[in-house]
Design a protein around this motif. Structure first.
Motif, mmCIF file in Angstrom:
data_model
loop_
_atom_site.group_PDB
_atom_site.id
_atom_site.type_symbol
_atom_site.label_atom_id
_atom_site.label_comp_id
_atom_site.label_asym_id
_atom_site.label_seq_id
_atom_site.Cartn_x
_atom_site.Cartn_y
_atom_site.Cartn_z
ATOM 1 N N ASP A 1 0.813 -1.209 0.000
ATOM 2 C CA ASP A 1 0.000 0.000 0.000
ATOM 3 C C ASP A 1 0.848 1.261 0.000
ATOM 4 O O ASP A 1 0.485 2.274 -0.607
ATOM 5 N N GLU A 2 2.001 1.213 0.642
ATOM 6 C CA GLU A 2 2.875 2.381 0.711
ATOM 7 C C GLU A 2 3.825 2.442 -0.476
ATOM 8 O O GLU A 2 3.991 3.483 -1.120
ATOM 9 N N TRP B 1 2.368 3.424 -4.097
ATOM 10 C CA TRP B 1 2.125 4.837 -4.363
ATOM 11 C C TRP B 1 3.433 5.606 -4.509
ATOM 12 O O TRP B 1 3.485 6.624 -5.214
ATOM 13 N N HIS B 2 4.471 5.113 -3.891
ATOM 14 C CA HIS B 2 5.805 5.687 -4.115
ATOM 15 C C HIS B 2 6.191 5.550 -5.585
ATOM 16 O O HIS B 2 6.684 6.489 -6.219
ATOM 17 N N ASP C 1 3.602 7.715 -7.860
ATOM 18 C CA ASP C 1 3.873 9.155 -7.784
ATOM 19 C C ASP C 1 5.104 9.530 -8.597
ATOM 20 O O ASP C 1 5.144 10.595 -9.233
ATOM 21 N N GLU D 1 -3.135 2.727 -10.851
ATOM 22 C CA GLU D 1 -3.937 3.226 -9.728
ATOM 23 C C GLU D 1 -5.122 2.298 -9.438
ATOM 24 O O GLU D 1 -5.565 2.184 -8.295
ATOM 25 N N ASP E 1 -5.724 1.486 -1.623
ATOM 26 C CA ASP E 1 -5.867 2.924 -1.454
ATOM 27 C C ASP E 1 -4.603 3.519 -0.840
ATOM 28 O O ASP E 1 -3.893 2.860 -0.075
ATOM 29 N N ARG E 2 -4.364 4.782 -1.165
ATOM 30 C CA ARG E 2 -3.196 5.467 -0.636
ATOM 31 C C ARG E 2 -3.303 5.574 0.891
ATOM 32 O O ARG E 2 -4.331 5.992 1.410
ATOM 33 N N ARG F 1 -3.041 7.081 4.600
ATOM 34 C CA ARG F 1 -3.254 8.451 5.053
ATOM 35 C C ARG F 1 -1.983 9.087 5.604
ATOM 36 O O ARG F 1 -1.833 10.299 5.599
#
Length: 253
Positions: free
Chosen positions: A149-150, A153-154, A157, A179, A184-185, A187
Motif C-alpha cells: 500500500d505504501e 504509491w511511491h 507518484d 492506480e 488505497d493510498r 493516510r
C-alpha cells in the motif's frame, strides 16, 4: 515552446536570460510573430531542459530538420554503450538491475532480477515488459510485497511526476492503469518510510528482502534512444538482504 516554459514554471524573462536572448524575442516566438533560427530553437530547448525527442519536434515545428538521431539499441551505433551497461549490471550482481526506456519498458536486465521474477505470471514477462506493471500487478510482484500500500504509491507518484515534467502520454496512461490495481493510498507514512525513500519489502522463499532502488541516466547524451534509457538498480538495505541475494545467485549458478 510556451507549453514547455509553463510546464517548467519559468518566466519569459528567465528563459530569455538562460538562452541569451531578449524577453521580447521569446514573446514573439511564442506568439508566432517571429520564427527563431535553428540555433535559437536548440538554445531555448536546452534552457528548458526539453527531452531530445521533443527538441526534434520543436525543430520540425519551426521548419528545420531534427538535430538528434534516434539509434536502435541493438544496432552498431550503440554497441559500446550496450557493452558498458551490461558490464555495469554484471558488476552489480548479486543485486538486481534493469535498463528501461522512456515508457518504463524493459530493455535489459541482469540474472539477479531474473531470479526475483520466477513467481511472476509469464504473460507479464512477454515483450514489451513494463517494469512498473510487473512490480504492481496482482499476478506480478504485488502479492509478495509486504508494504504494497505504501510502496506502490511511491512508484506511481514517481511515474506521474515524470509524465508531468516531460509530457509522456504512455506514462500517463500507465499511471491510470496502476492506480486501479493497488490498495488505497495510506493516510500517513508507514513505519517503513525512512525519511528519504520507501524500501521495497519483498517476500521470497529464502526470506524477506528489503531493497532501495536508484535510477541512473545519461546526462550528456545527444542520441534520443540513449537519452531516454535509465538504469534502475536495487540495493540491499541491510546485511540480511545482501546475504539472501548472494545465496540466491549462488543457487542459480
Amino acid at each position: 515552446m510556451r507549453e514547455w516554459r509553463v510546464r517548467r514554471r519559468v518566466s519569459q524573462l528567465e528563459l530569455a536570460t538562460r538562452a541569451g536572448t531578449t524577453q521580447r524575442h521569446v514573446s514573439f516566438v511564442e506568439s508566432g510573430r517571429s520564427v527563431p533560427g535553428r540555433a535559437m530553437v536548440v538554445r531555448l530547448a536546452e534552457a528548458l531542459k526539453v527531452p531530445l525527442r521533443e527538441r526534434n519536434a520543436l525543430l520540425l515545428a519551426a521548419g528545420y530538420a531534427p538535430a538528434y538521431q534516434e539509434s536502435h539499441f541493438g544496432g552498431p551505433q550503440l554497441s559500446a554503450v550496450r557493452t558498458a551497461l551490461e558490464r555495469v549490471m554484471e558488476a552489480h550482481l548479486p543485486y538486481p538491475a534493469v535498463i528501461i526506456d522512456r515508457r518504463g519498458d524493459l530493455v535489459s536486465r541482469n540474472d539477479a532480477f531474473d531470479a526475483l521474477t520466477e513467481e511472476v505470471d509469464p504473460a507479464l514477462l512477454s515483450a514489451p515488459v513494463n517494469i512498473a506493471r510487473v512490480l504492481l500487478h496482482p499476478r506480478g510482484f504485488a502479492p509478495r510485497i509486504v508494504n504494497l500500500d505504501e510502496w506502490a504509491w511511491h512508484v506511481i507518484d514517481g511515474l506521474r511526476d515524470e509524465s508531468v515534467r516531460n509530457s509522456n502520454r504512455a506514462l500517463t496512461e500507465l499511471v491510470a492503469e496502476l492506480e486501479d490495481m493497488v490498495p488505497d493510498r495510506p493516510r500517513q507514512a508507514g513505519p517503513d518510510y525512512l525519511g528519504f525513500a520507501v524500501p521495497l519489502r519483498l517476500r521470497t522463499e529464502r526470506g524477506e528482502l528489503r531493497l532501495l532502488s536508484t535510477l541512473t541516466h545519461f546526462g550528456t547524451a545527444v542520441d534520443v534512444t540513449l537519452a531516454e534509457l535509465k538504469l534502475e538498480a536495487f540495493l540491499p538495505l541491510d546485511q540480511e538482504t545482501a546475504a539472501l541475494l548472494a545465496d540466491a545467485m549462488d543457487g542459480r549458478r
